[in-house]
Design a protein around this motif. Structure first.
Motif, PDB file in Angstrom:
ATOM      1  N   HIS A  18      31.977  32.634  54.904  1.00  0.00           N
ATOM      2  CA  HIS A  18      31.918  32.399  53.457  1.00  0.00           C
ATOM      3  C   HIS A  18      31.382  33.636  52.736  1.00  0.00           C
ATOM      4  N   GLY A  19      30.345  34.242  53.296  1.00  0.00           N
ATOM      5  CA  GLY A  19      29.779  35.440  52.680  1.00  0.00           C
ATOM      6  C   GLY A  19      30.803  36.557  52.573  1.00  0.00           C
ATOM      7  N   ARG A  20      31.569  36.752  53.649  1.00  0.00           N
ATOM      8  CA  ARG A  20      32.604  37.794  53.650  1.00  0.00           C
ATOM      9  C   ARG A  20      33.675  37.473  52.600  1.00  0.00           C
ATOM     10  N   LEU A  21      34.107  36.216  52.534  1.00  0.00           N
ATOM     11  CA  LEU A  21      35.129  35.832  51.553  1.00  0.00           C
ATOM     12  C   LEU A  21      34.632  35.965  50.117  1.00  0.00           C
ATOM     13  N   VAL A  22      33.410  35.562  49.873  1.00  0.00           N
ATOM     14  CA  VAL A  22      32.844  35.675  48.527  1.00  0.00           C
ATOM     15  C   VAL A  22      32.848  37.142  48.097  1.00  0.00           C
ATOM     16  N   GLU A  23      32.423  38.029  48.983  1.00  0.00           N
ATOM     17  CA  GLU A  23      32.360  39.449  48.653  1.00  0.00           C
ATOM     18  C   GLU A  23      33.753  40.046  48.458  1.00  0.00           C
ATOM     19  N   LEU A  24      34.681  39.730  49.346  1.00  0.00           N
ATOM     20  CA  LEU A  24      36.045  40.253  49.206  1.00  0.00           C
ATOM     21  C   LEU A  24      36.701  39.761  47.924  1.00  0.00           C
ATOM     22  N   CYS A  25      36.523  38.492  47.618  1.00  0.00           N
ATOM     23  CA  CYS A  25      37.102  37.958  46.388  1.00  0.00           C
ATOM     24  C   CYS A  25      36.463  38.599  45.162  1.00  0.00           C
ATOM     25  N   ARG A  26      35.159  38.819  45.222  1.00  0.00           N
ATOM     26  CA  ARG A  26      34.474  39.479  44.107  1.00  0.00           C
ATOM     27  C   ARG A  26      35.058  40.878  43.904  1.00  0.00           C
ATOM     28  N   GLN A  27      35.243  41.627  44.989  1.00  0.00           N
ATOM     29  CA  GLN A  27      35.789  42.978  44.894  1.00  0.00           C
ATOM     30  C   GLN A  27      37.200  42.992  44.308  1.00  0.00           C
ATOM     31  N   GLU A  28      37.969  41.963  44.601  1.00  0.00           N
ATOM     32  CA  GLU A  28      39.347  41.898  44.130  1.00  0.00           C
ATOM     33  C   GLU A  28      39.496  41.165  42.792  1.00  0.00           C
ATOM     34  N   GLY A  29      38.382  40.656  42.270  1.00  0.00           N
ATOM     35  CA  GLY A  29      38.431  39.944  41.005  1.00  0.00           C
ATOM     36  C   GLY A  29      39.057  38.563  41.115  1.00  0.00           C
ATOM     37  N   LEU A  30      39.000  37.993  42.321  1.00  0.00           N
ATOM     38  CA  LEU A  30      39.572  36.665  42.544  1.00  0.00           C
ATOM     39  C   LEU A  30      38.486  35.605  42.463  1.00  0.00           C
ATOM     40  N   PRO A  31      38.796  34.472  41.858  1.00  0.00           N
ATOM     41  CA  PRO A  31      37.819  33.384  41.844  1.00  0.00           C
ATOM     42  C   PRO A  31      37.708  32.765  43.235  1.00  0.00           C
ATOM     43  N   TYR A  32      36.507  32.362  43.603  1.00  0.00           N
ATOM     44  CA  TYR A  32      36.313  31.709  44.895  1.00  0.00           C
ATOM     45  C   TYR A  32      35.007  30.938  44.835  1.00  0.00           C
ATOM     46  N   ALA A  33      35.032  29.731  45.345  1.00  0.00           N
ATOM     47  CA  ALA A  33      33.826  28.919  45.436  1.00  0.00           C
ATOM     48  C   ALA A  33      33.696  28.428  46.870  1.00  0.00           C
ATOM     49  N   VAL A  34      32.504  28.446  47.380  1.00  0.00           N
ATOM     50  CA  VAL A  34      32.255  27.982  48.742  1.00  0.00           C
ATOM     51  C   VAL A  34      32.407  26.469  48.787  1.00  0.00           C
ATOM     52  N   ASN A  35      33.280  26.009  49.655  1.00  0.00           N
ATOM     53  CA  ASN A  35      33.483  24.576  49.848  1.00  0.00           C
ATOM     54  C   ASN A  35      33.102  24.216  51.280  1.00  0.00           C
ATOM     55  N   THR A  59      53.577  30.317  40.131  1.00  0.00           N
ATOM     56  CA  THR A  59      52.607  29.516  39.379  1.00  0.00           C
ATOM     57  C   THR A  59      52.057  28.400  40.257  1.00  0.00           C
ATOM     58  N   LEU A  60      52.926  27.744  41.016  1.00  0.00           N
ATOM     59  CA  LEU A  60      52.476  26.686  41.913  1.00  0.00           C
ATOM     60  C   LEU A  60      51.560  27.253  42.998  1.00  0.00           C
ATOM     61  N   ARG A  61      51.931  28.393  43.575  1.00  0.00           N
ATOM     62  CA  ARG A  61      51.104  29.009  44.619  1.00  0.00           C
ATOM     63  C   ARG A  61      49.711  29.316  44.090  1.00  0.00           C
ATOM     64  N   ARG A  62      49.643  29.888  42.900  1.00  0.00           N
ATOM     65  CA  ARG A  62      48.338  30.215  42.310  1.00  0.00           C
ATOM     66  C   ARG A  62      47.535  28.944  42.013  1.00  0.00           C
ATOM     67  N   SER A  63      48.220  27.909  41.559  1.00  0.00           N
ATOM     68  CA  SER A  63      47.536  26.639  41.287  1.00  0.00           C
ATOM     69  C   SER A  63      46.983  26.022  42.560  1.00  0.00           C
ATOM     70  N   LEU A  64      47.745  26.120  43.638  1.00  0.00           N
ATOM     71  CA  LEU A  64      47.275  25.610  44.927  1.00  0.00           C
ATOM     72  C   LEU A  64      46.060  26.400  45.410  1.00  0.00           C
ATOM     73  N   PHE A  65      46.116  27.728  45.282  1.00  0.00           N
ATOM     74  CA  PHE A  65      44.975  28.563  45.659  1.00  0.00           C
ATOM     75  C   PHE A  65      43.730  28.136  44.896  1.00  0.00           C
ATOM     76  N   GLU A  66      43.869  28.020  43.576  1.00  0.00           N
ATOM     77  CA  GLU A  66      42.722  27.644  42.758  1.00  0.00           C
ATOM     78  C   GLU A  66      42.206  26.248  43.110  1.00  0.00           C
ATOM     79  N   ALA A  67      43.129  25.322  43.336  1.00  0.00           N
ATOM     80  CA  ALA A  67      42.723  23.955  43.685  1.00  0.00           C
ATOM     81  C   ALA A  67      41.891  23.940  44.961  1.00  0.00           C
ATOM     82  N   VAL A  68      42.317  24.711  45.954  1.00  0.00           N
ATOM     83  CA  VAL A  68      41.625  24.715  47.247  1.00  0.00           C
ATOM     84  C   VAL A  68      40.372  25.569  47.210  1.00  0.00           C
TER      85      VAL A  68
END
Length: 159
Positions: A18-35, A59-68
């Motif tokens: 989770h820590g690695r994903l949070v940091e990578l997403c932050r660097q890429e400007g992607l939203p991410y929440a630990v679930n 649009t569907l792919r991005r919506s699925l990413f955000e949902a998950v």
């Protein structure tokens, strides 16, 4: 299913991932929440196969990413998926038929079989030649992967 169960009950591994994903997403400007829970994505994969080639697929792919990965939504629930399909501008009645009749189940089965044949055991998996890395990695790691596999930098622009 609890995420920790995917890591053999090892919470330290979950926290590191989770820590690695949070940091990578932050660097890429992607939203991410630990679930702490993960859901079956099979129906979503079948819907993405159905949507392939349609302008609304991204649009569907991005919506699925955000949902998950941002909202922690259970995309194993057909009604949740249908609402995402509708929001993406895709025909909900067709999507309902895709899910109820499992119209793309065989296609996704074939993709999973192919993935196992080439050594994919988790996502994301990046492959180049006989080499693979599994997990989210920075661009530099992907460059090393393809260089290790023998790729050469181009000296001219592709035609």
């Amino acid at each position: 299913m609890a995420v920790v169960d995917l890591f053999g009950g090892n919470q330290a591994k979950v926290d590191a991932a989770h820590g690695r994903l949070v940091e990578l997403c932050r660097q890429e400007g992607l939203p991410y929440a630990v679930n702490e829970t993960t859901y079956n994505t099979r129906y979503a994969q079948e819907l993405m196969e159905w949507a392939r080639g349609r302008p609304e697929a991204e649009t569907l792919r991005r919506s699925l990413f955000e949902a998950v990965f941002v909202r922690g939504v259970n995309i194993a629930e057909p009604q949740v998926l249908l609402s995402l399909v509708d929001a993406a501008g895709l025909p909900q009645d067709e999507a309902k038929e895709v899910l109820s009749a499992r119209l793309y189940s065989d296609t996704v089965d074939q993709q999973w079989t192919r993935a196992r044949q080439v050594g994919v055991s988790a996502v994301p998996t990046f492959a180049s030649g006989d080499y693979r890395i599994v997990g989210a990695y920075p661009t530099e790691a992907l460059v090393r992967l393809v260089e290790t596999a023998g790729a050469q930098k181009r000296t001219t622009a592709p035609v």
